[in-house]
Write an enzyme that holds these catalytic residues in place. Sequence first.
Site, mmCIF file in Angstrom:
data_model
loop_
_atom_site.group_PDB
_atom_site.id
_atom_site.type_symbol
_atom_site.label_atom_id
_atom_site.label_comp_id
_atom_site.label_asym_id
_atom_site.label_seq_id
_atom_site.Cartn_x
_atom_site.Cartn_y
_atom_site.Cartn_z
ATOM 1 N N ARG A 159 6.294 0.084 3.585
ATOM 2 C CA ARG A 159 6.744 1.479 3.698
ATOM 3 C C ARG A 159 5.833 2.284 4.610
ATOM 4 O O ARG A 159 6.281 3.046 5.476
ATOM 5 C CB ARG A 159 6.764 2.109 2.289
ATOM 6 C CG ARG A 159 6.853 3.628 2.263
ATOM 7 C CD ARG A 159 6.606 4.162 0.853
ATOM 8 N NE ARG A 159 5.244 3.938 0.388
ATOM 9 C CZ ARG A 159 4.202 4.707 0.712
ATOM 10 N NH1 ARG A 159 4.353 5.726 1.514
ATOM 11 N NH2 ARG A 159 3.007 4.443 0.223
ATOM 12 N N ARG A 160 4.521 2.113 4.415
ATOM 13 C CA ARG A 160 3.566 2.851 5.261
ATOM 14 C C ARG A 160 3.605 2.327 6.699
ATOM 15 O O ARG A 160 3.558 3.109 7.642
ATOM 16 C CB ARG A 160 2.142 2.711 4.696
ATOM 17 C CG ARG A 160 1.922 3.482 3.403
ATOM 18 C CD ARG A 160 0.506 3.283 2.868
ATOM 19 N NE ARG A 160 0.286 4.043 1.649
ATOM 20 C CZ ARG A 160 -0.356 3.583 0.580
ATOM 21 N NH1 ARG A 160 -0.824 2.341 0.573
ATOM 22 N NH2 ARG A 160 -0.536 4.344 -0.479
ATOM 23 N N CYS A 181 9.323 -2.763 -5.130
ATOM 24 C CA CYS A 181 8.252 -1.910 -4.605
ATOM 25 C C CYS A 181 7.646 -2.463 -3.332
ATOM 26 O O CYS A 181 6.824 -1.823 -2.699
ATOM 27 C CB CYS A 181 7.164 -1.639 -5.649
ATOM 28 S SG CYS A 181 6.015 -2.988 -5.871
ATOM 29 N N ARG A 219 -4.935 -6.285 1.213
ATOM 30 C CA ARG A 219 -4.816 -6.151 -0.234
ATOM 31 C C ARG A 219 -6.195 -5.803 -0.771
ATOM 32 O O ARG A 219 -7.149 -5.727 -0.040
ATOM 33 C CB ARG A 219 -4.337 -7.467 -0.863
ATOM 34 C CG ARG A 219 -2.849 -7.675 -0.673
ATOM 35 C CD ARG A 219 -2.118 -8.203 -1.891
ATOM 36 N NE ARG A 219 -2.510 -7.663 -3.175
ATOM 37 C CZ ARG A 219 -2.441 -8.354 -4.300
ATOM 38 N NH1 ARG A 219 -2.052 -9.602 -4.291
ATOM 39 N NH2 ARG A 219 -2.773 -7.816 -5.441
ATOM 40 N N ARG A 231 -10.746 -2.000 0.274
ATOM 41 C CA ARG A 231 -9.995 -1.426 1.397
ATOM 42 C C ARG A 231 -10.863 -0.499 2.242
ATOM 43 O O ARG A 231 -10.853 -0.582 3.469
ATOM 44 C CB ARG A 231 -8.752 -0.701 0.874
ATOM 45 C CG ARG A 231 -7.743 -1.672 0.288
ATOM 46 C CD ARG A 231 -6.518 -0.967 -0.257
ATOM 47 N NE ARG A 231 -5.684 -1.928 -0.981
ATOM 48 C CZ ARG A 231 -4.352 -1.910 -0.981
ATOM 49 N NH1 ARG A 231 -3.698 -1.001 -0.307
ATOM 50 N NH2 ARG A 231 -3.678 -2.803 -1.655
ATOM 51 N N LYS A 242 4.603 3.892 -9.771
ATOM 52 C CA LYS A 242 5.198 3.194 -8.618
ATOM 53 C C LYS A 242 5.163 1.669 -8.790
ATOM 54 O O LYS A 242 5.849 0.962 -8.066
ATOM 55 C CB LYS A 242 4.548 3.628 -7.300
ATOM 56 C CG LYS A 242 3.104 3.225 -7.118
ATOM 57 C CD LYS A 242 2.603 3.663 -5.746
ATOM 58 C CE LYS A 242 1.180 3.194 -5.529
ATOM 59 N NZ LYS A 242 0.657 3.622 -4.222
ATOM 60 N N ASP A 243 4.383 1.156 -9.766
ATOM 61 C CA ASP A 243 4.365 -0.294 -10.041
ATOM 62 C C ASP A 243 5.479 -0.726 -11.000
ATOM 63 O O ASP A 243 5.730 -1.914 -11.157
ATOM 64 C CB ASP A 243 3.024 -0.721 -10.676
ATOM 65 C CG ASP A 243 1.849 -0.574 -9.715
ATOM 66 O OD1 ASP A 243 2.086 -0.586 -8.493
ATOM 67 O OD2 ASP A 243 0.711 -0.450 -10.198
#
Length: 319
Positions: free
Chosen positions: A129-130, A244, A151, A157, A81-82
């Site tokens: 997106r989330r 992305c 981040r 996190r 996804k990166d």
Amino acid sequence: MTEKALRLGTRRSKLAMAQSGQVADAVSQVTGRPVELVEITTYGDTSREHLAQIGGTGVFVAALRDALLRGEVDFAVHSLKDLPTAQHEGLVVAAIPEREDPRDVVVARDARKLTDLPRGARIGTGAPRRMAQLNAYARTHGMEIETVPIRGNVDTRIGYVSSGELDAVVLAAAGLNRVGRIDEVTDFLSVDTVLPAPGQGALAIECAADNASLIAALAELDDPFTRAAVAAERSLLAALEAGCSAPVGALADLLADGQTVKEMRLRGVVGTTDGSTLVQLSTTGPVPETHEAALALGRELATEMLAQGAAGLMGERAQ
């Protein structure tokens, strides 16, 4: 004499090292050669800015690709996804191994699920997106939540939750699996609630396009179903002209009739980060036999989404 070790370029984060270590073992088995990890610091690792502001896609990849092109490493492992959707000249994705769980997960205080979070709960995530999908879900289910941009690595996190700064964070299941922290998940989000990022849970193993023997060896680790699925997802992303950091979710999954895989379903979503507007569509077709067919499936769904107003939502960026 023993063969020279293959050099695997990896980011330094705990997650990158974990997934690169797993790939190193697999490559060692198929090649019979030792593999050594070469740690490379990328701009995405050192910058404290939000992804959308530092250029989104590619910030974790460029330094690894430069090392490959200079011949300092033989191959590199990326979270798919990166990777930017455009093919890089001189490099080839030699293998996309079988995908991990693509879902997003919640790590919340008091072992709460998303639906049990207190009114006004603060939920951390770095992905527009989330945010878009969580806010849309909250709106339609009468929940009050606040999405907070964060981040940092997995430890950082989850630390926001254990310190009480946030009520919950949303992360990728695959990453937590790879660093051995999946037991801290308090809720696995159904893909009907939050569609993952295109390619989420999959890895890309990249090497120089002129290294035919290594390409052939790495190809043994390739999973054709995963490759077709992520090709369709990334084709959708590319056709929506999104990096992305854009609020796009996509997932291709295989629909089986008993033991036989008959069709591939591709779902896509794009929305404003506040969740007030979502364009969410799906299409189903035969399992793509070729890379071109997988790309066509993604383009077809993107065209339908654009016709329903997705283009107007793509400009949204998390501030």
